[in-house]
Design a protein around this motif. Structure first.
Motif, PDB file in Angstrom:
ATOM      1  N   UNK A  28       0.841  -1.196   0.000  1.00 48.85           N
ATOM      2  CA  UNK A  28       0.000   0.000   0.000  1.00 48.85           C
ATOM      3  C   UNK A  28       0.878   1.247   0.000  1.00 48.85           C
ATOM      4  N   UNK A  29       0.315   2.330  -0.421  1.00 51.77           N
ATOM      5  CA  UNK A  29       1.070   3.579  -0.488  1.00 51.77           C
ATOM      6  C   UNK A  29       1.370   4.110   0.920  1.00 51.77           C
ATOM      7  N   UNK A  30       2.458   4.858   1.064  1.00 54.48           N
ATOM      8  CA  UNK A  30       2.888   5.337   2.392  1.00 54.48           C
ATOM      9  C   UNK A  30       1.861   6.201   3.125  1.00 54.48           C
ATOM     10  N   UNK A  31       1.007   6.926   2.412  1.00 54.07           N
ATOM     11  CA  UNK A  31       0.046   7.802   3.104  1.00 54.07           C
ATOM     12  C   UNK A  31      -0.970   7.000   3.920  1.00 54.07           C
ATOM     13  N   UNK A  32      -1.107   5.714   3.662  1.00 53.77           N
ATOM     14  CA  UNK A  32      -2.022   4.868   4.443  1.00 53.77           C
ATOM     15  C   UNK A  32      -1.586   4.824   5.913  1.00 53.77           C
ATOM     16  N   UNK A  33      -0.300   5.005   6.165  1.00 51.79           N
ATOM     17  CA  UNK A  33       0.236   4.906   7.525  1.00 51.79           C
ATOM     18  C   UNK A  33       0.106   6.200   8.313  1.00 51.79           C
ATOM     19  N   UNK A  34      -0.513   7.232   7.743  1.00 52.29           N
ATOM     20  CA  UNK A  34      -0.660   8.477   8.478  1.00 52.29           C
ATOM     21  C   UNK A  34      -1.667   8.278   9.609  1.00 52.29           C
ATOM     22  N   UNK A  35      -1.491   8.988  10.719  1.00 49.60           N
ATOM     23  CA  UNK A  35      -2.419   8.846  11.849  1.00 49.60           C
ATOM     24  C   UNK A  35      -3.874   9.117  11.460  1.00 49.60           C
ATOM     25  N   UNK A  36      -4.104  10.037  10.516  1.00 53.12           N
ATOM     26  CA  UNK A  36      -5.470  10.356  10.097  1.00 53.12           C
ATOM     27  C   UNK A  36      -6.134   9.138   9.432  1.00 53.12           C
ATOM     28  N   UNK A  37      -5.416   8.455   8.566  1.00 51.65           N
ATOM     29  CA  UNK A  37      -5.963   7.274   7.886  1.00 51.65           C
ATOM     30  C   UNK A  37      -6.138   6.134   8.878  1.00 51.65           C
ATOM     31  N   UNK A  38      -5.149   5.898   9.718  1.00 51.41           N
ATOM     32  CA  UNK A  38      -5.259   4.812  10.696  1.00 51.41           C
ATOM     33  C   UNK A  38      -6.394   5.071  11.676  1.00 51.41           C
ATOM     34  N   UNK A  39      -6.620   6.339  12.016  1.00 56.23           N
ATOM     35  CA  UNK A  39      -7.732   6.672  12.907  1.00 56.23           C
ATOM     36  C   UNK A  39      -9.068   6.371  12.233  1.00 56.23           C
ATOM     37  N   UNK A  40      -9.138   6.577  10.912  1.00 55.04           N
ATOM     38  CA  UNK A  40     -10.360   6.271  10.169  1.00 55.04           C
ATOM     39  C   UNK A  40     -10.633   4.772  10.153  1.00 55.04           C
ATOM     40  N   UNK A  41      -9.596   3.972  10.330  1.00 52.93           N
ATOM     41  CA  UNK A  41      -9.737   2.520  10.378  1.00 52.93           C
ATOM     42  C   UNK A  41     -10.018   2.049  11.802  1.00 52.93           C
ATOM     43  N   UNK A  42     -10.464   2.966  12.639  1.00 49.84           N
ATOM     44  CA  UNK A  42     -10.635   2.687  14.061  1.00 49.84           C
ATOM     45  C   UNK A  42     -11.585   1.519  14.332  1.00 49.84           C
ATOM     46  N   UNK A  43     -12.531   1.288  13.425  1.00 49.06           N
ATOM     47  CA  UNK A  43     -13.461   0.183  13.641  1.00 49.06           C
ATOM     48  C   UNK A  43     -12.774  -1.162  13.453  1.00 49.06           C
ATOM     49  N   UNK A  44     -11.603  -1.152  12.830  1.00 51.96           N
ATOM     50  CA  UNK A  44     -10.813  -2.372  12.669  1.00 51.96           C
ATOM     51  C   UNK A  44      -9.628  -2.308  13.615  1.00 51.96           C
ATOM     52  N   UNK A  45      -9.174  -3.435  14.039  1.00 51.33           N
ATOM     53  CA  UNK A  45      -8.004  -3.493  14.895  1.00 51.33           C
ATOM     54  C   UNK A  45      -6.784  -3.700  14.015  1.00 51.33           C
ATOM     55  N   UNK A  47      -2.580  -4.176  13.625  1.00 49.06           N
ATOM     56  CA  UNK A  47      -1.493  -4.696  14.453  1.00 49.06           C
ATOM     57  C   UNK A  47      -0.521  -3.574  14.816  1.00 49.06           C
ATOM     58  N   UNK A  48       0.329  -3.831  15.787  1.00 48.73           N
ATOM     59  CA  UNK A  48       1.230  -2.808  16.317  1.00 48.73           C
ATOM     60  C   UNK A  48       2.194  -2.299  15.249  1.00 48.73           C
ATOM     61  N   UNK A  49       2.743  -3.183  14.429  1.00 47.90           N
ATOM     62  CA  UNK A  49       3.682  -2.745  13.389  1.00 47.90           C
ATOM     63  C   UNK A  49       3.010  -1.795  12.403  1.00 47.90           C
ATOM     64  N   UNK A  50       1.731  -2.009  12.128  1.00 50.69           N
ATOM     65  CA  UNK A  50       0.994  -1.094  11.246  1.00 50.69           C
ATOM     66  C   UNK A  50       0.775   0.244  11.936  1.00 50.69           C
ATOM     67  N   UNK A  51       0.358   0.218  13.190  1.00 52.73           N
ATOM     68  CA  UNK A  51       0.022   1.471  13.882  1.00 52.73           C
ATOM     69  C   UNK A  51       1.229   2.375  14.097  1.00 52.73           C
ATOM     70  N   UNK A  52       2.421   1.794  14.267  1.00 49.31           N
ATOM     71  CA  UNK A  52       3.612   2.632  14.450  1.00 49.31           C
ATOM     72  C   UNK A  52       4.385   2.831  13.150  1.00 49.31           C
ATOM     73  N   UNK A  53       3.959   2.142  12.076  1.00 52.29           N
ATOM     74  CA  UNK A  53       4.604   2.316  10.779  1.00 52.29           C
ATOM     75  C   UNK A  53       5.958   1.667  10.657  1.00 52.29           C
ATOM     76  N   UNK A  58       3.422  -3.512   4.473  1.00 53.56           N
ATOM     77  CA  UNK A  58       2.248  -4.331   4.735  1.00 53.56           C
ATOM     78  C   UNK A  58       1.365  -3.705   5.807  1.00 53.56           C
ATOM     79  N   UNK A  59       0.059  -3.726   5.579  1.00 46.76           N
ATOM     80  CA  UNK A  59      -0.918  -3.329   6.590  1.00 46.76           C
ATOM     81  C   UNK A  59      -1.686  -4.580   6.976  1.00 46.76           C
ATOM     82  N   UNK A  60      -1.806  -4.833   8.278  1.00 47.95           N
ATOM     83  CA  UNK A  60      -2.582  -5.979   8.754  1.00 47.95           C
ATOM     84  C   UNK A  60      -3.710  -5.483   9.635  1.00 47.95           C
ATOM     85  N   UNK A  61      -4.916  -6.008   9.378  1.00 49.77           N
ATOM     86  CA  UNK A  61      -6.076  -5.656  10.189  1.00 49.77           C
ATOM     87  C   UNK A  61      -6.774  -6.934  10.631  1.00 49.77           C
TER      88      UNK A  61
END
Length: 75
Positions: A28-45, A47-53, A58-61
């Motif tokens: 996935x593109x790097x902007x997916x790892x921004x706090x704003x995008x990750x916050x929008x994924x709040x309904x999904x859990x 993993x820690x490596x995704x949340x801290x970038x 890889x993004x895992x939910x």
């Protein structure tokens, strides 16, 4: 240990038809790892490596899957 979705009707003696699975989204593109995008994924859990970038390839939910329904071909 087994993870089960909790509800007020939960009966531990009955097998759940909803399972939890980790879904990976590679390349996935790097902007997916921004706090704003990750916050929008709040309904999904995520993993820690995704949340801290720390794993930008890889993004895992964690998602729920109802095993009584058809599996999607793609997400």
């Amino acid at each position: 240990m087994k993870l089960i979705k909790w509800s007020s009707f939960l009966d531990v003696g009955v097998k759940s038809l909803v399972i939890l699975i980790w879904v990976s989204f590679p390349n996935l593109r790097p902007h997916i790892f921004s706090p704003r995008i990750l916050h929008a994924m709040d309904s999904m859990f995520v993993d820690n490596a995704t949340s801290v970038g720390s794993r930008p390839s890889l993004v895992r939910v964690l998602m729920e899957l109802d095993i009584t329904k058809n599996f999607p071909d793609k997400i």
